[in-house]
Design an enzyme around this catalytic site. Structure first.
Site, mmCIF file in Angstrom:
data_model
loop_
_atom_site.group_PDB
_atom_site.id
_atom_site.type_symbol
_atom_site.label_atom_id
_atom_site.label_comp_id
_atom_site.label_asym_id
_atom_site.label_seq_id
_atom_site.Cartn_x
_atom_site.Cartn_y
_atom_site.Cartn_z
ATOM 1 C CD GLU A 83 -2.713 -1.273 2.486
ATOM 2 O OE1 GLU A 83 -2.605 -0.384 3.361
ATOM 3 O OE2 GLU A 83 -3.562 -2.168 2.491
ATOM 4 C CD GLU A 136 5.271 -14.898 -2.651
ATOM 5 O OE1 GLU A 136 4.273 -15.248 -2.053
ATOM 6 O OE2 GLU A 136 5.656 -13.726 -2.718
#
Ligand code: FAD
Length: 376
Positions: free
Chosen positions: A121, A238
């Site tokens: 964000e 990841e």
């Protein structure tokens, strides 16, 4: 690599040579990869290699995904958001209900749906517990409010793995993952496609949610507050795959540099013949071998369920650091031409930098490793 891995690698390498390379310039200008390329990749099995057959994939091991990342980066691309798409599918595969898996995985395997992961964000990236986006239950729906930024595949995504707080007051226990279908979604908007120093073919974007309503079946799994746990479980994979992307990009840098220094002349001899050049190339080749061996050990451990978060963090930070060092030295060996956009090494240089930032910054990786050492 087994014979099957090699055959798969050959077909992915051919795919990049035939379908990607002729379009490199155009897609860089467009700032995104067209949907048709995703669908072709789906047909080839690149998107669904590790998705089980019952959900429309090929049911292969993660070695095949790493083959794809290696071939993509060896072809000199890191802009296509394949890895993010595949990571998103793995969230659904690992934690989705049967209904969720049947609903989304087949379309992700074919490329009919493109996926993105929306964690970061404007106000928080490294500290995921501090996310402000909320998904609050209202009857049999969740109401989502908030904004995300730096989202890879953001403009083209049909499916988002969204990190949001289902309990705004709680820290990690308030975090949940929701699978959001973006088509015709009231209150959802894609903001700017962000201008970046590298990864120019990716539609990295801002996303906004203004009273967006999704059904309660969008919650990944069946229990709220599991998001942080789910993220932590998937992060080793990841981080390891970012190591593989570092490896492929380093191999690509070494290859194009070898081609260049064999041709270029200075002071009446090939640049290749200067001892400094030979030493730099030898150092790069050695680092590539070391990185490759370490990653393969990690991958075997991952498949056996034994890869620790700290070892995956080592693969991510050391892989990306090594990539940046190799690409920098290789650019130097190109002289002024290395700084020109028409030489691939300049793109590799710009693309490499972000590897130390996304997927958890390298500082956070070292923090994780240090924490594991600081135990009596
Ligand atoms: C091209 C690109 C693509 C991206 N794609 C995605 C995506 O698909 N989805 C997504 O959700 N996000 C994505 N990101 C976001 C990325 O994951 C974040 O930028 C990253 O996690 C860092 O967060 P931040 O930018 O808020 O930096 P911050 O967290 O503000 O960090 C700023 C600096 O402080 C350091 N720092 C922070 N905390 C600590 C600590 N505890 N100890 C020591 N140092 C610390 C960091 O290492 C960094 O150097 C992408 C970013 C880029 C640039």
């Amino acid at each position: 690599m087994t014979e099957d891995h090699r055959a798969f690698a050959d077909s992915v390498a051919r795919f990049f040579a035939e379908e990607f390379e002729p379009n490199r310039e155009q897609w860089t200008e467009d700032g995104m990869i067209p949907r048709s390329f995703w669908e072709q990749a789906g047909e080839l099995g690149v998107l669904g290699a590790t998705i089980p057959e019952e959900y429309g994939g090929l049911g292969l091991s993660r070695h095949f995904d790493t083959v794809s990342y290696l071939e993509q980066t060896k072809a000199g691309d890191s802009g296509w958001g394949l890895s993010v798409h595949n990571i998103a599918t793995h969230y659904i595969l690992a934690f989705g209900t049967e209904d969720q898996k049947h609903r989304w995985l087949p379309k992700l395997a074919t490329g009919e749906h493109i996926a993105a992961i929306a964690m970061t964000e404007p106000g928080t990236g490294s500290d995921l517990q501090a996310v402000k986006t909320t998904a609050i239950k209202d009857g049999n729906e969740y109401v989502i409010n908030g904004s995300k930024t730096f989202i890879t595949n953001g403009a083209s995504a049909d499916i988002l793995v969204l990190v949001a707080k289902t309990d705004a007051k709680a820290k990690s226990k308030g975090v949940s993952l929701l699978i959001v279908e973006t088509a015709d979604l009231d209150g959802y908007s894609v903001g700017r496609k962000l201008k970046k120093m590298g990864m120019k073919r990716n539609d990295t974007a801002e996303l906004a949610f203004d009273d967006v309503r999704v059904p309660q079946t969008a919650l990944l799994g069946s229990e709220e507050g599991q998001g942080f746990y789910q993220l932590m479980k998937q992060l080793p994979w990841e981080r390891l795959l970012l190591g593989y992307m570092a490896l492929g990009a380093s191999q690509c840098a070494l290859k194009v540099t070898l081609e260049y220094v064999r041709e270029r002349k200075a002071f009446g001899k090939r640049v290749m013949d200067f001892q400094n050049t030979r030493f730099k190339l030898a150092e790069a080749a050695t680092k590539i071998e070391l990185l490759s061996a370490f990653l393969d050990t990690c991958l075997d451990e991952l498949e056996e369920g034994k890869l620790t978060p700290e070892k995956a963090a080592m693969a991510k930070w050391w892989g990306s650091q090594t990539q940046c060092e190799i690409v920098d030295e290789c650019l130097q060996l190109h002289g002024g031409y290395g700084y020109m956009s028409e030489y691939l090494i300049s793109e590799l240089y710009a693309d490499a930098r972000v590897q130390k930032i996304y997927g958890g910054t390298n500082e956070i990786m070292k923090e994780l490793i240090a924490r594991s050492l600081d135990i009596d």
